[in-house]
Write an enzyme that holds these catalytic residues in place. Structure first.
Site, PDB file in Angstrom:
ATOM      1  N   SER A 228       0.820  -1.200   0.000  1.00 47.25           N
ATOM      2  CA  SER A 228       0.000   0.000   0.000  1.00 47.25           C
ATOM      3  C   SER A 228       0.864   1.265   0.000  1.00 47.25           C
ATOM      4  O   SER A 228       1.665   1.451  -0.898  1.00 47.25           O
ATOM      5  CB  SER A 228      -0.958  -0.052   1.172  1.00 47.25           C
ATOM      6  OG  SER A 228      -2.044   0.769   0.894  1.00 47.25           O
ATOM      7  N   HIS A 370      -7.725  -5.603   1.245  1.00 54.17           N
ATOM      8  CA  HIS A 370      -6.488  -4.838   1.172  1.00 54.17           C
ATOM      9  C   HIS A 370      -5.536  -5.266   2.293  1.00 54.17           C
ATOM     10  O   HIS A 370      -5.780  -4.952   3.453  1.00 54.17           O
ATOM     11  CB  HIS A 370      -6.882  -3.358   1.337  1.00 54.17           C
ATOM     12  CG  HIS A 370      -5.764  -2.398   1.252  1.00 54.17           C
ATOM     13  ND1 HIS A 370      -5.110  -2.125   0.076  1.00 54.17           N
ATOM     14  CD2 HIS A 370      -5.168  -1.634   2.201  1.00 54.17           C
ATOM     15  CE1 HIS A 370      -4.167  -1.227   0.301  1.00 54.17           C
ATOM     16  NE2 HIS A 370      -4.186  -0.916   1.587  1.00 54.17           N
TER      17      HIS A 370
HETATM   18  C1  GTR Z   1      -5.319   4.493   2.152  1.00 58.57           C
HETATM   19  C2  GTR Z   1      -4.803   5.272   0.961  1.00 58.57           C
HETATM   20  C3  GTR Z   1      -4.222   4.309  -0.002  1.00 58.57           C
HETATM   21  C4  GTR Z   1      -3.246   3.374   0.660  1.00 58.57           C
HETATM   22  C5  GTR Z   1      -3.751   2.882   1.996  1.00 58.57           C
HETATM   23  C6  GTR Z   1      -2.733   2.141   2.859  1.00 58.57           C
HETATM   24  O1  GTR Z   1      -6.005   5.247   3.059  1.00 58.57           O
HETATM   25  O2  GTR Z   1      -5.870   5.980   0.424  1.00 58.57           O
HETATM   26  O3  GTR Z   1      -3.639   4.976  -1.088  1.00 58.57           O
HETATM   27  O4  GTR Z   1      -2.018   3.996   0.799  1.00 58.57           O
HETATM   28  O5  GTR Z   1      -4.224   3.908   2.766  1.00 58.57           O
HETATM   29  O6  GTR Z   1      -1.573   2.546   2.934  1.00 58.57           O
HETATM   30  O7  GTR Z   1      -3.118   1.139   3.474  1.00 58.57           O
END
Ligand code: GTR
Length: 392
Positions: A228, A370
């Site tokens: 991420s 995620h």
């Molecule tokens: C979110 C962000 C993403 C990603 C994520 C993370 O809030 O919008 O781009 O970076 O965090 O790092 O888990």
């Protein structure tokens, strides 16, 4: 916690107006990877390396991640803790402090490193930029986490390392300056000054400096891994620092591996608003103005060529735009082709849990949310085995 819940609620009722409908993706044209600013068509590795690659690097520095300072006065490595019998004797643990000084200020990066026991020659290593809780990369293994399954990597014959990104730059818009940026205060006021993501990538390069002089590590076989926001940094680190032999960018989404021009899921405006401390100030010019961007993320992936690159998504992670991520990686194939490296990625995105793991370009979309999981790591190991040659 409260803020996180509000944020997730906002995403679920879509108050930011993000698009999740493929039918609503407007037609867009990506900047041409293989056309130089002076309109020279790039057809050889020589022209790529001498003309187009440096151009693209500057475009990313100027418009997205900011300049990467390369000078510092001093760097000192100190093994602060050691256990030659870690993981029931399977690994040698080293806790290394990397202290970098410049402008009379010092930043300390704390590296946790496990090396397989009884190695006969220097080993290949994985380095994770840890953007989750520190417990995920604990040296004492109180927590065994799929986010950093160090035991599995040791079992597979790799050294496994991690540092916590907050050592380089706290992930907070008010305090991100309290790390690497103390050494480079001029960056803070420059439009193309690096911010937190740049600092995290910078720190990965200092770990590489350390690996170069650790006799247990084969510094020519180091993979930088990030998830991420950490995956945005792992890409930027590998693009900048060609000493990294391989790169993994896991669920990195907007301003990571996915295409910005598509405006699907997270957008540039959204990311710059939620995280004003991540990218160069110049990047804010592209809020709601993706068309004006002289680049897109396929060009960042291409900067990793000819080194192997592993890109991933998760099926429930539409915020990170899996389709746009795959299209981006497919575009990057053009540069691998200049190197006569044939990618085995199919034309359309592969099915869920059907990894494509052959170098130079690997991809999978994992079922689920995620995250960075043991499943993901198992595939990264396969790519490394394939590329570096399986040891043991
Ligand atoms: C979110 C962000 C993403 C990603 C994520 C993370 O809030 O919008 O781009 O970076 O965090 O790092 O888990």
């Amino acid at each position: 916690k409260k803020l996180l819940i509000i944020f997730l609620l906002c995403i679920s009722v879509n108050v930011f107006g993000q698009n999740y409908d493929e039918a609503k993706v407007a037609a867009y044209t990506l900047p041409d990877l293989l056309m130089s600013v002076n309109k020279k068509k790039i057809t050889t590795v020589k022209d790529w390396e001498n003309i187009r690659r440096p151009e693209i690097l500057s475009l990313f520095e100027e418009n997205v991640y900011g300049k990467m300072p390369r000078q510092f006065d001093n760097i000192v490595f100190e093994v602060k803790g050691e256990n030659k019998n870690a993981m029931n004797g399977k690994a040698h643990l080293k806790e290394v402090e990397i202290a970098v000084t410049s402008n009379k200020k010092t930043v300390r990066i704390n590296l946790i490193l496990f090396v397989p026991s009884k190695i006969k020659e220097p080993v290949a290593a994985f380095l994770l930029i840890n953007n989750r809780g520190k417990e995920n990369t604990s040296p004492n293994r109180e927590v065994i986490s799929g986010f950093w399954p160090a035991e599995r990597l040791i079992e597979a014959g790799y050294a496994i390392a991690a540092f916590h990104y907050s050592d380089a730059a706290p992930d907070n818009e008010d305090t991100f300056q309290n790390g690497v940026l103390r050494l480079y205060p001029e960056q803070l006021s420059a439009g193309d000054g690096m911010k937190a993501v740049g600092a995290w990538a910078w720190a990965a390069s200092r770990v590489m400096d350390y690996f170069k002089q650790d006799k247990d590590i084969d510094a020519s076989k180091v993979t930088v891994v990030g998830h991420s926001r950490g995956g945005k940094a792992s890409l930027w680190a590998a693009a900048q620092d060609t000493r990294f032999a391989m790169c993994v960018t896991n669920c990195s989404g907007n301003t990571g591996a996915s295409l910005s021009h598509r405006r699907f899921g997270e957008t540039i405006e959204r990311i710059n608003t939620s995280f004003p401390h991540w990218f160069a100030d110049n990047y804010k010019k592209y809020n709601s103005n993706e068309k004006g961007l002289p680049l897109d993320q396929h060009m960042l992936l291409a900067l990793v060529a000819p080194r192997p690159l592993y890109v991933t998504n998760a099926s429930q992670d539409l915020w990170a735009d899996p389709k746009g991520t795959y299209l981006s990686e497919k575009e990057a194939e053009k540069v691998y082709r200049l190197y006569k490296l044939t990618s085995s990625l199919p034309v359309s995105p592969p099915a869920v849990n059907m990894p494509f793991v052959k170098p130079p370009l690997a991809y999978h979309i994992r079922e689920g949310k995620h995250d960075l999981t043991e499943y993901d790591w198992a595939q990264f190991i396969k790519l490394a085995d394939n590329h570096f040659g399986k040891k043991k």
